[in-house]
Design an enzyme around this catalytic site. Structure first.
Site, PDB file in Angstrom:
ATOM      1  CE  LYS A  48     -12.310  -0.979 -30.876  1.00  0.00           C
ATOM      2  NZ  LYS A  48     -13.815  -1.021 -30.866  1.00  0.00           N
ATOM      3  N   GLY A  50     -11.749  -0.990 -37.611  1.00  0.00           N
ATOM      4  CA  GLY A  50     -12.796  -0.303 -38.370  1.00  0.00           C
ATOM      5  C   GLY A  50     -13.861  -1.282 -38.852  1.00  0.00           C
ATOM      6  CD1 TRP A  53     -17.203   3.399 -42.089  1.00  0.00           C
ATOM      7  CD2 TRP A  53     -15.047   3.799 -41.607  1.00  0.00           C
ATOM      8  NE1 TRP A  53     -16.809   4.511 -42.789  1.00  0.00           N
ATOM      9  CE2 TRP A  53     -15.496   4.779 -42.512  1.00  0.00           C
ATOM     10  CE3 TRP A  53     -13.733   3.850 -41.150  1.00  0.00           C
ATOM     11  CZ2 TRP A  53     -14.666   5.799 -42.977  1.00  0.00           C
ATOM     12  CZ3 TRP A  53     -12.900   4.858 -41.605  1.00  0.00           C
ATOM     13  CH2 TRP A  53     -13.359   5.828 -42.515  1.00  0.00           C
ATOM     14  CG  HIS A 100     -12.934 -10.030 -34.759  1.00  0.00           C
ATOM     15  ND1 HIS A 100     -12.781  -8.977 -35.617  1.00  0.00           N
ATOM     16  CD2 HIS A 100     -13.785  -9.595 -33.791  1.00  0.00           C
ATOM     17  CE1 HIS A 100     -13.509  -7.949 -35.187  1.00  0.00           C
ATOM     18  NE2 HIS A 100     -14.133  -8.305 -34.087  1.00  0.00           N
ATOM     19  NE  ARG A 120      -7.538   2.774 -36.659  1.00  0.00           N
ATOM     20  CZ  ARG A 120      -8.371   3.249 -35.753  1.00  0.00           C
ATOM     21  NH1 ARG A 120      -9.113   2.427 -35.036  1.00  0.00           N
ATOM     22  NH2 ARG A 120      -8.480   4.544 -35.561  1.00  0.00           N
ATOM     23  CB  SER A 128      -8.773   1.810 -31.529  1.00  0.00           C
ATOM     24  OG  SER A 128     -10.159   1.619 -31.616  1.00  0.00           O
ATOM     25  CG  MET A 209     -21.821   4.824 -39.581  1.00  0.00           C
ATOM     26  SD  MET A 209     -20.299   3.871 -39.815  1.00  0.00           S
ATOM     27  CE  MET A 209     -20.408   2.659 -38.488  1.00  0.00           C
TER      28      MET A 209
HETATM   29  P1  A3P Z   1     -11.136   4.799 -32.616  1.00  0.00           P
HETATM   30  O1  A3P Z   1     -11.254   4.042 -31.334  1.00  0.00           O
HETATM   31  O2  A3P Z   1      -9.705   5.092 -32.972  1.00  0.00           O
HETATM   32  O3  A3P Z   1     -11.990   5.995 -32.690  1.00  0.00           O
HETATM   33  P2  A3P Z   1     -13.993  -1.750 -34.757  1.00  0.00           P
HETATM   34  O4  A3P Z   1     -15.271  -1.514 -35.468  1.00  0.00           O
HETATM   35  O5  A3P Z   1     -13.100  -2.735 -35.447  1.00  0.00           O
HETATM   36  O6  A3P Z   1     -14.231  -2.047 -33.322  1.00  0.00           O
HETATM   37  O7  A3P Z   1     -13.156  -0.391 -34.857  1.00  0.00           O
HETATM   38  C1  A3P Z   1     -13.563   0.749 -34.151  1.00  0.00           C
HETATM   39  C2  A3P Z   1     -12.753   1.925 -34.656  1.00  0.00           C
HETATM   40  O8  A3P Z   1     -13.247   2.303 -35.949  1.00  0.00           O
HETATM   41  C3  A3P Z   1     -12.903   3.126 -33.754  1.00  0.00           C
HETATM   42  O9  A3P Z   1     -11.642   3.807 -33.802  1.00  0.00           O
HETATM   43  C4  A3P Z   1     -14.006   3.898 -34.464  1.00  0.00           C
HETATM   44  O10 A3P Z   1     -14.057   5.256 -34.139  1.00  0.00           O
HETATM   45  C5  A3P Z   1     -13.626   3.677 -35.911  1.00  0.00           C
HETATM   46  N1  A3P Z   1     -14.760   3.922 -36.813  1.00  0.00           N
HETATM   47  C6  A3P Z   1     -15.947   3.300 -36.853  1.00  0.00           C
HETATM   48  N2  A3P Z   1     -16.749   3.855 -37.779  1.00  0.00           N
HETATM   49  C7  A3P Z   1     -16.051   4.867 -38.341  1.00  0.00           C
HETATM   50  C8  A3P Z   1     -16.347   5.836 -39.348  1.00  0.00           C
HETATM   51  N3  A3P Z   1     -17.529   5.875 -39.953  1.00  0.00           N
HETATM   52  N4  A3P Z   1     -15.374   6.719 -39.674  1.00  0.00           N
HETATM   53  C9  A3P Z   1     -14.174   6.690 -39.061  1.00  0.00           C
HETATM   54  N5  A3P Z   1     -13.842   5.806 -38.104  1.00  0.00           N
HETATM   55  C10 A3P Z   1     -14.771   4.904 -37.739  1.00  0.00           C
END
Ligand code: A3P
Length: 268
Positions: A48, A50, A53, A100, A120, A128, A209
């Site tokens: 969680k 990002g 991303w 992870h 983060r 999240s 995305m």
């Molecule tokens: P939120 O739940 O705060 O929205 P992971 O990939 O480690 O599971 O993390 C997920 C988090 O990354 C989520 O946060 C998601 O919205 C955020 N995220 C994924 N892609 C993103 C992007 N392109 N821009 C901003 N946040 C992103």
């Protein structure tokens, strides 16, 4: 076949919690004889932070060179090392991995390999994670699987002199996505043109995305997971969620566990 499934059979093994079914202690142990290649890339995160991303950015950077993996989805193009989805030894180079895992469970031979550690701020991370965990149909109460956020960072951070690690934060990515794409490209030994960088930025935006089935992780059956990986994508959502006492508790644990590192988080 690989199933996205978070059962509630949490297993604690070698100071790490994981969900049996996703990984097994035997498979985690077998990573000790996993053969790393010079061209391997590892994206390491506490969940969680990002992860998906950064996955999208790294995949897009590699795809600029024509390194187009025949797999469809990002979870196949840059699979989790600890969740075996295919015979990794048979994969062509360069292999892109996500993980992870804490340092002590990673395969030996990481020295000089490219490792990207993404973190983060812990308040947004836990919020999240809460929403993520709540969305799994088979969990009675939200659970945090993989041990402590703070220990995960501490262990990787302590290895910074031993390994070649690029530390990035989610907040950097929100505030300057293009800057992060440039930094990542150069760390990965690439020198994309300005136009190519813009292309990577475009593909990695939240809205892009969210509408890309290969990147949005929406293939998980809704009856198992009713949430969204791309949920809010902002800095500071913890302010809408955590009570003052909860927020202070995070401050306190942060101070106890990582206080000596004087980390400067962006909280909002
Ligand atoms: P939120 O739940 O705060 O929205 P992971 O990939 O480690 O599971 O993390 C997920 C988090 O990354 C989520 O946060 C998601 O919205 C955020 N995220 C994924 N892609 C993103 C992007 N392109 N821009 C901003 N946040 C992103």
């Amino acid at each position: 076949t690989y199933q996205f499934f978070l059962g509630d059979r949490l297993c604690r093994y070698k100071n790490y919690n994981f969900v049996v079914g996703h990984a097994t202690p035997e498979y985690i142990d077998s990573l000790q004889s996993f053969e790393i290649r010079d061209s391997d890339v590892f994206l390491v995160t506490y969940p969680k932070s990002g992860t998906i991303w950064a996955q999208q950015i790294i995949i897009s950077i590699y795809e600029l060179d024509g390194h187009v993996n025949k797999d469809s989805f990002n979870w196949q193009k840059m699979p989790w090392l600890e969740y075996k989805i295919c015979e990794y030894a048979l994969r062509p180079s360069p292999r892109l991995f996500t993980s992870h895992l804490p340092v002590h469970l990673m395969p030996p031979g990481l020295k000089d390999k490219k490792i990207v550690y993404l973190m983060r701020n812990p308040k947004d991370n836990v919020v999240s994670y809460y929403h993520f965990s709540k969305a799994f149909a088979d969990l009675d109460t939200p659970k945090i699987a993989p041990s402590s956020f703070f220990d995960h960072f501490r262990e990787w951070h302590s290895s910074r002199d031993q390994y070649n690690i690029l530390f990035l934060t989610y907040e950097d990515m929100i505030m300057d996505l293009k800057g992060v794409v440039k930094k990542l490209s150069s760390f990965l030994g690439k020198n994309p043109t300005e136009a190519a960088i813009d292309q990577v930025v475009e593909k990695s935006k939240f809205a892009t995305m969210k509408n890309n089935p290969k990147a949005n992780y929406e293939q998980i059956p809704r009856e198992k997971f009713s949430g969204k990986f791309l949920r809010k994508g902002q800095i500071g959502d913890w302010k809408n969620t955590l009570t003052v006492a909860q927020s202070e508790r995070v401050d306190q644990i942060l101070q106890e566990k990582l206080g000596d590192l004087s980390l400067k988080f962006i909280w909002e």
